[in-house]
Design an enzyme around this catalytic site. Structure first.
Site, mmCIF file in Angstrom:
data_model
loop_
_atom_site.group_PDB
_atom_site.id
_atom_site.type_symbol
_atom_site.label_atom_id
_atom_site.label_comp_id
_atom_site.label_asym_id
_atom_site.label_seq_id
_atom_site.Cartn_x
_atom_site.Cartn_y
_atom_site.Cartn_z
ATOM 1 N N ARG A 124 40.992 -20.669 -18.111
ATOM 2 C CA ARG A 124 42.233 -20.083 -17.589
ATOM 3 C C ARG A 124 43.344 -20.176 -18.616
ATOM 4 N NH1 ARG A 124 42.043 -22.835 -11.787
ATOM 5 N NH2 ARG A 124 40.178 -21.767 -11.037
ATOM 6 N N ARG A 172 35.505 -36.262 -32.095
ATOM 7 C CA ARG A 172 34.282 -36.440 -31.318
ATOM 8 C C ARG A 172 33.334 -37.425 -31.991
ATOM 9 N NH1 ARG A 172 32.397 -33.046 -34.943
ATOM 10 N NH2 ARG A 172 30.132 -32.699 -35.137
#
Lengths: 149, 149, 149
Positions: free
Chosen positions: A30, A103
């Site tokens: 979104r 990460r």
């Protein structure tokens, strides 16, 4: 299944974590206006998408190892490793969402936990295999060889 | 879990094979300079990436079938099929790394093994289902019908 | 494993459904001439590809929840939820193949079923956990608290 309730609890937590990751992808879709079926977009979106994809890919491997290790080796140790793994994955997801570099540290941590679970699983399966098919209790043999019994 | 140690052993092997595939993707990322989160690059990289992705996708299906077939039908037969499947996947990965065509023969082989496991699973579940819910021992009925007993 | 044959049957159906989805991707690859390792192409192909990828991603989560919920909570209820989930996924796949919008309603439906299975699993694990480690039978305690016993 009383002897596996710890594994069951960690498994439910693992599913809840995956649900959380999936929701983050929906929010990112979104926010960066990337409508399905497209999976490419700005790096910010792609990092969240890949983080979730990577966690999803490892989910079945993790659950499999958790149970093999818990059933054939030791439930308590496997459950603790399971919790550590889930914590590592959470930090991996958050780190990856910020930057590709973020990460790495939690990814190495999670991988190490998986290798510990692979070790536990291998030992557990090996011990039971030699017991069932070779009629040899490896732990006892090892004890005798070391003069412990 | 003595009666499932063969399935446990094949499962541990399956995880080790996945670990091997994951390492190959990491090496390919370095070799062809494709940094995460990017997943597209030269065909050489994409083939290795897709080979691993395909194996990962089938990992949970394989483990599920291995255990359903092993528990409800026959552990020995399922374990042998499991080993053949893992061998097929190894050849698939190596073949796909070389060329898209190279993946085909071992892919068909692995698929056929999965269909055998689906067959075993279906038979095992069907036999137990009719025993538990219909109180009918299908194997015995079949024997009677054929005049074997 | 007599008490888990319902879960086994739903699991075999789940694998067959995945096999059906995989075949649809192969047909779509041929129809729209998208040869592996490429995964991008006309939207018609990408929708089928993403529909299958999404179902594959959720397959291990679904199977895990089905069994945790069935073993720790109730086999019958879990099996019924399992069948509803598989039906929802079939409609999702067909809907997504037609349009990106067509995937939404069955996707919400499948997600809701997964949340029900998460609820069942959590309740089952929680009840057994308190029984095994706290020596408390939560259901009985609840009954006493409500003046039912």
């Amino acid at each position: 299944m009383e002897e596996a309730v710890g594994l069951g609890a960690v498994t439910v937590l693992a599913v809840l974590e995956q649900a959380y990751f999936s929701l983050q992808v929906i929010y990112a879709r979104r926010k960066y206006s990337v409508s399905p079926p497209t999976t490419s977009g700005p790096p910010e979106f792609e990092r969240v998408f890949r983080a979730q994809a990577n966690c999803s890919e490892y989910f079945p491997i993790f659950v499999t190892l958790l149970w093999i290790s818990g059933v054939f080796f030791n439930q308590g140790l496997s459950s603790v490793c399971g919790l550590l793994y889930l914590y590592g994955r959470l930090r991996y997801f958050w780190g990856y969402s910020v930057s590709a570099k973020g990460r790495l540290a939690p990814l190495y941590f999670s991988s190490q936990i998986l290798w510990v679970l692979i070790g536990f699983s291998s030992i557990g399966v090996l011990l039971m295999f030699s017991q069932v098919y070779l009629n040899v209790d490896l732990l006892q043999e090892l004890g005798s060889a070391l003069g412990l019994s």
